[in-house]
Write a protein that holds these residues in place. Structure first.
Motif, PDB file in Angstrom:
ATOM      1  N   VAL A  64      -5.956  70.971  47.403  1.00  0.00           N
ATOM      2  CA  VAL A  64      -7.026  69.971  47.364  1.00  0.00           C
ATOM      3  C   VAL A  64      -8.242  70.389  48.180  1.00  0.00           C
ATOM      4  CG1 VAL A  64      -5.384  68.094  46.985  1.00  0.00           C
ATOM      5  CG2 VAL A  64      -6.219  68.546  49.303  1.00  0.00           C
ATOM      6  N   GLY A  65      -8.148  71.490  48.908  1.00  0.00           N
ATOM      7  CA  GLY A  65      -9.265  71.912  49.750  1.00  0.00           C
ATOM      8  C   GLY A  65      -9.279  71.132  51.056  1.00  0.00           C
ATOM      9  N   LEU A  66     -10.304  71.332  51.831  1.00  0.00           N
ATOM     10  CA  LEU A  66     -10.413  70.705  53.142  1.00  0.00           C
ATOM     11  C   LEU A  66     -10.651  69.204  53.008  1.00  0.00           C
ATOM     12  CD1 LEU A  66     -10.294  71.639  56.071  1.00  0.00           C
ATOM     13  CD2 LEU A  66     -12.790  71.761  56.043  1.00  0.00           C
ATOM     14  N   MET A  67      -9.807  68.429  53.694  1.00  0.00           N
ATOM     15  CA  MET A  67      -9.951  66.961  53.704  1.00  0.00           C
ATOM     16  C   MET A  67     -10.376  66.535  55.104  1.00  0.00           C
ATOM     17  SD  MET A  67      -6.631  65.558  51.625  1.00  0.00           S
ATOM     18  CE  MET A  67      -7.101  63.864  51.884  1.00  0.00           C
ATOM     19  N   THR A  68     -11.553  65.976  55.198  1.00  0.00           N
ATOM     20  CA  THR A  68     -12.032  65.483  56.488  1.00  0.00           C
ATOM     21  C   THR A  68     -11.389  64.133  56.787  1.00  0.00           C
ATOM     22  OG1 THR A  68     -13.925  64.446  55.418  1.00  0.00           O
ATOM     23  CG2 THR A  68     -14.252  66.680  56.280  1.00  0.00           C
ATOM     24  N   PRO A  69     -11.403  63.694  58.056  1.00  0.00           N
ATOM     25  CA  PRO A  69     -10.874  62.364  58.378  1.00  0.00           C
ATOM     26  C   PRO A  69     -11.528  61.296  57.495  1.00  0.00           C
ATOM     27  CG  PRO A  69     -11.251  63.596  60.385  1.00  0.00           C
ATOM     28  CD  PRO A  69     -11.832  64.416  59.253  1.00  0.00           C
ATOM     29  N   GLY A  70     -10.717  60.404  56.962  1.00  0.00           N
ATOM     30  CA  GLY A  70     -11.202  59.359  56.060  1.00  0.00           C
ATOM     31  C   GLY A  70     -11.307  59.813  54.616  1.00  0.00           C
ATOM     32  N   GLY A  71     -11.022  61.090  54.350  1.00  0.00           N
ATOM     33  CA  GLY A  71     -11.158  61.635  53.001  1.00  0.00           C
ATOM     34  C   GLY A  71     -10.030  61.233  52.076  1.00  0.00           C
ATOM     35  N   LYS A  72     -10.287  61.419  50.801  1.00  0.00           N
ATOM     36  CA  LYS A  72      -9.298  61.099  49.770  1.00  0.00           C
ATOM     37  C   LYS A  72      -9.483  62.098  48.638  1.00  0.00           C
ATOM     38  CE  LYS A  72      -8.306  56.668  48.830  1.00  0.00           C
ATOM     39  NZ  LYS A  72      -8.325  55.323  48.237  1.00  0.00           N
ATOM     40  N   LYS A  73      -8.370  62.667  48.160  1.00  0.00           N
ATOM     41  CA  LYS A  73      -8.404  63.611  47.036  1.00  0.00           C
ATOM     42  C   LYS A  73      -7.253  63.263  46.103  1.00  0.00           C
ATOM     43  CE  LYS A  73     -11.304  66.686  49.096  1.00  0.00           C
ATOM     44  NZ  LYS A  73     -11.690  68.051  49.059  1.00  0.00           N
ATOM     45  N   GLU A  74      -7.422  63.585  44.838  1.00  0.00           N
ATOM     46  CA  GLU A  74      -6.329  63.348  43.889  1.00  0.00           C
ATOM     47  C   GLU A  74      -6.092  64.582  43.047  1.00  0.00           C
ATOM     48  OE1 GLU A  74      -8.158  61.131  40.021  1.00  0.00           O
ATOM     49  OE2 GLU A  74      -7.775  59.852  41.746  1.00  0.00           O
ATOM     50  N   ILE A  75      -4.838  64.717  42.632  1.00  0.00           N
ATOM     51  CA  ILE A  75      -4.455  65.801  41.741  1.00  0.00           C
ATOM     52  C   ILE A  75      -3.682  65.201  40.576  1.00  0.00           C
ATOM     53  CG2 ILE A  75      -4.362  67.555  43.556  1.00  0.00           C
ATOM     54  CD1 ILE A  75      -1.064  66.868  42.490  1.00  0.00           C
ATOM     55  N   THR A  76      -3.668  65.909  39.469  1.00  0.00           N
ATOM     56  CA  THR A  76      -2.867  65.509  38.315  1.00  0.00           C
ATOM     57  C   THR A  76      -1.614  66.370  38.296  1.00  0.00           C
ATOM     58  OG1 THR A  76      -4.836  64.887  37.068  1.00  0.00           O
ATOM     59  CG2 THR A  76      -2.816  65.289  35.808  1.00  0.00           C
ATOM     60  N   VAL A  77      -0.475  65.731  38.174  1.00  0.00           N
ATOM     61  CA  VAL A  77       0.804  66.448  38.149  1.00  0.00           C
ATOM     62  C   VAL A  77       0.959  67.085  36.772  1.00  0.00           C
ATOM     63  CG1 VAL A  77       3.301  66.166  38.245  1.00  0.00           C
ATOM     64  CG2 VAL A  77       1.843  64.972  39.878  1.00  0.00           C
ATOM     65  N   ASP A  78       1.069  68.420  36.767  1.00  0.00           N
ATOM     66  CA  ASP A  78       1.178  69.134  35.500  1.00  0.00           C
ATOM     67  C   ASP A  78       2.381  70.080  35.477  1.00  0.00           C
ATOM     68  OD1 ASP A  78       0.299  71.058  37.255  1.00  0.00           O
ATOM     69  OD2 ASP A  78      -1.478  71.617  36.101  1.00  0.00           O
ATOM     70  N   TRP A  79       3.344  69.814  36.353  1.00  0.00           N
ATOM     71  CA  TRP A  79       4.522  70.671  36.367  1.00  0.00           C
ATOM     72  C   TRP A  79       5.705  69.969  35.708  1.00  0.00           C
ATOM     73  CZ3 TRP A  79       2.025  69.223  40.943  1.00  0.00           C
ATOM     74  CH2 TRP A  79       2.641  68.224  41.697  1.00  0.00           C
ATOM     75  N   GLN A  80       6.815  70.662  35.623  1.00  0.00           N
ATOM     76  CA  GLN A  80       7.951  70.203  34.832  1.00  0.00           C
ATOM     77  C   GLN A  80       8.626  68.950  35.400  1.00  0.00           C
ATOM     78  OE1 GLN A  80       9.866  74.009  34.984  1.00  0.00           O
ATOM     79  NE2 GLN A  80      11.462  73.284  36.347  1.00  0.00           N
ATOM     80  N   ASP A  81       9.147  68.144  34.475  1.00  0.00           N
ATOM     81  CA  ASP A  81       9.904  66.945  34.854  1.00  0.00           C
ATOM     82  C   ASP A  81      11.210  67.355  35.522  1.00  0.00           C
ATOM     83  OD1 ASP A  81       8.073  65.084  33.860  1.00  0.00           O
ATOM     84  OD2 ASP A  81       8.945  65.133  31.851  1.00  0.00           O
ATOM     85  N   ASN A  82      11.811  66.391  36.219  1.00  0.00           N
ATOM     86  CA  ASN A  82      13.090  66.580  36.918  1.00  0.00           C
ATOM     87  C   ASN A  82      13.017  67.738  37.914  1.00  0.00           C
ATOM     88  OD1 ASN A  82      14.480  64.440  35.617  1.00  0.00           O
ATOM     89  ND2 ASN A  82      14.562  65.713  33.802  1.00  0.00           N
ATOM     90  N   SER A  83      11.923  67.765  38.669  1.00  0.00           N
ATOM     91  CA  SER A  83      11.760  68.784  39.691  1.00  0.00           C
ATOM     92  C   SER A  83      11.301  68.133  40.998  1.00  0.00           C
ATOM     93  CB  SER A  83      10.747  69.838  39.241  1.00  0.00           C
ATOM     94  OG  SER A  83       9.471  69.261  39.060  1.00  0.00           O
ATOM     95  N   ILE A  84      11.552  68.835  42.080  1.00  0.00           N
ATOM     96  CA  ILE A  84      11.074  68.393  43.386  1.00  0.00           C
ATOM     97  C   ILE A  84      10.209  69.513  43.944  1.00  0.00           C
ATOM     98  CG2 ILE A  84      11.704  67.781  45.744  1.00  0.00           C
ATOM     99  CD1 ILE A  84      14.269  66.586  44.657  1.00  0.00           C
ATOM    100  N   VAL A  85       8.987  69.166  44.315  1.00  0.00           N
ATOM    101  CA  VAL A  85       8.022  70.148  44.786  1.00  0.00           C
ATOM    102  C   VAL A  85       7.653  69.843  46.236  1.00  0.00           C
ATOM    103  CG1 VAL A  85       5.647  70.992  44.466  1.00  0.00           C
ATOM    104  CG2 VAL A  85       7.117  70.569  42.477  1.00  0.00           C
ATOM    105  N   ARG A  86       7.695  70.874  47.061  1.00  0.00           N
ATOM    106  CA  ARG A  86       7.301  70.739  48.471  1.00  0.00           C
ATOM    107  C   ARG A  86       5.780  70.778  48.564  1.00  0.00           C
ATOM    108  NH1 ARG A  86       5.583  73.430  52.933  1.00  0.00           N
ATOM    109  NH2 ARG A  86       6.635  73.035  54.920  1.00  0.00           N
ATOM    110  N   VAL A  87       5.232  69.852  49.352  1.00  0.00           N
ATOM    111  CA  VAL A  87       3.797  69.774  49.597  1.00  0.00           C
ATOM    112  C   VAL A  87       3.586  69.982  51.090  1.00  0.00           C
ATOM    113  CG1 VAL A  87       1.761  68.278  49.496  1.00  0.00           C
ATOM    114  CG2 VAL A  87       3.480  68.168  47.671  1.00  0.00           C
TER     115      VAL A  87
END
Length: 172
Positions: A64-87
């Protein structure tokens, strides 16, 4: 450590979670999201963060790039179903949360503690014709329990084939 128990279903549910950051930690250890939906990352901390995932085995990669305090970013999930992804956070390497990409309303996230050996959880309104309960812990082998008959089920919890514990589910 965190895991998720869930019952596969044809019922479609829309999950678009918001995950916040505070005190150099994510405010949730795991969130459920559907492929095609959005995840909102919020920074309520007083420091900058850089949220990312890079799990090629699940085809999940974002930054998502650099997030400053108070910031908000969104992503669209485009990976496979029935998976767990570490963030994680590129600035604070001890920060982590997980996104479970599942498409069922019948689930329960379970947070584990080193001091606790037994956990109780409830998954409400499971359809009578449900045939399986899946249990997933990041980096552990997926457990699939056949619940089509009986009222209690057990399985070893394994990591790379080595037994690390046991799960017992009792239908009430």
């Amino acid at each position: 450590m965190v895991g998720i128990a869930y019952v596969p279903s044809q019922t479609v549910s829309e999950f678009s979670p918001e995950i916040d950051q505070l005190d150099k930690q994510f405010t949730t250890k795991m969130a459920v999201v559907n492929s095609g939906n959005k995840v909102i990352f919020k920074n309520s901390d007083n420091v900058e963060h850089n949220v990312f995932a890079n799990d090629l085995s699940q085809s999940a990669k974002f930054d998502v790039g650099l997030m400053t305090p108070g910031g908000k970013k969104e992503i669209t999930v485009d990976w496979q179903d029935n998976s767990i992804v570490r963030v994680g956070c590129k600035i604070h390497p001890k920060m982590r949360t997980y996104l479970a990409s599942i498409n069922t309303p019948f689930h329960k996230i379970i947070e584990f503690s080193k001091d606790t050996q037994e956990y109780t959880f409830v998954i409400n309104n499971i359809p009578d014709d449900a045939k399986q309960v899946l249990f997933a812990i990041p980096k552990y082998d997926l457990i699939t329990l056949d619940i089509s008959s009986g009222s209690d089920w057990s399985s070893d919890i394994t990591k790379k084939g080595k037994v690390r514990g046991q799960i017992t589910i009792i239908k009430k």
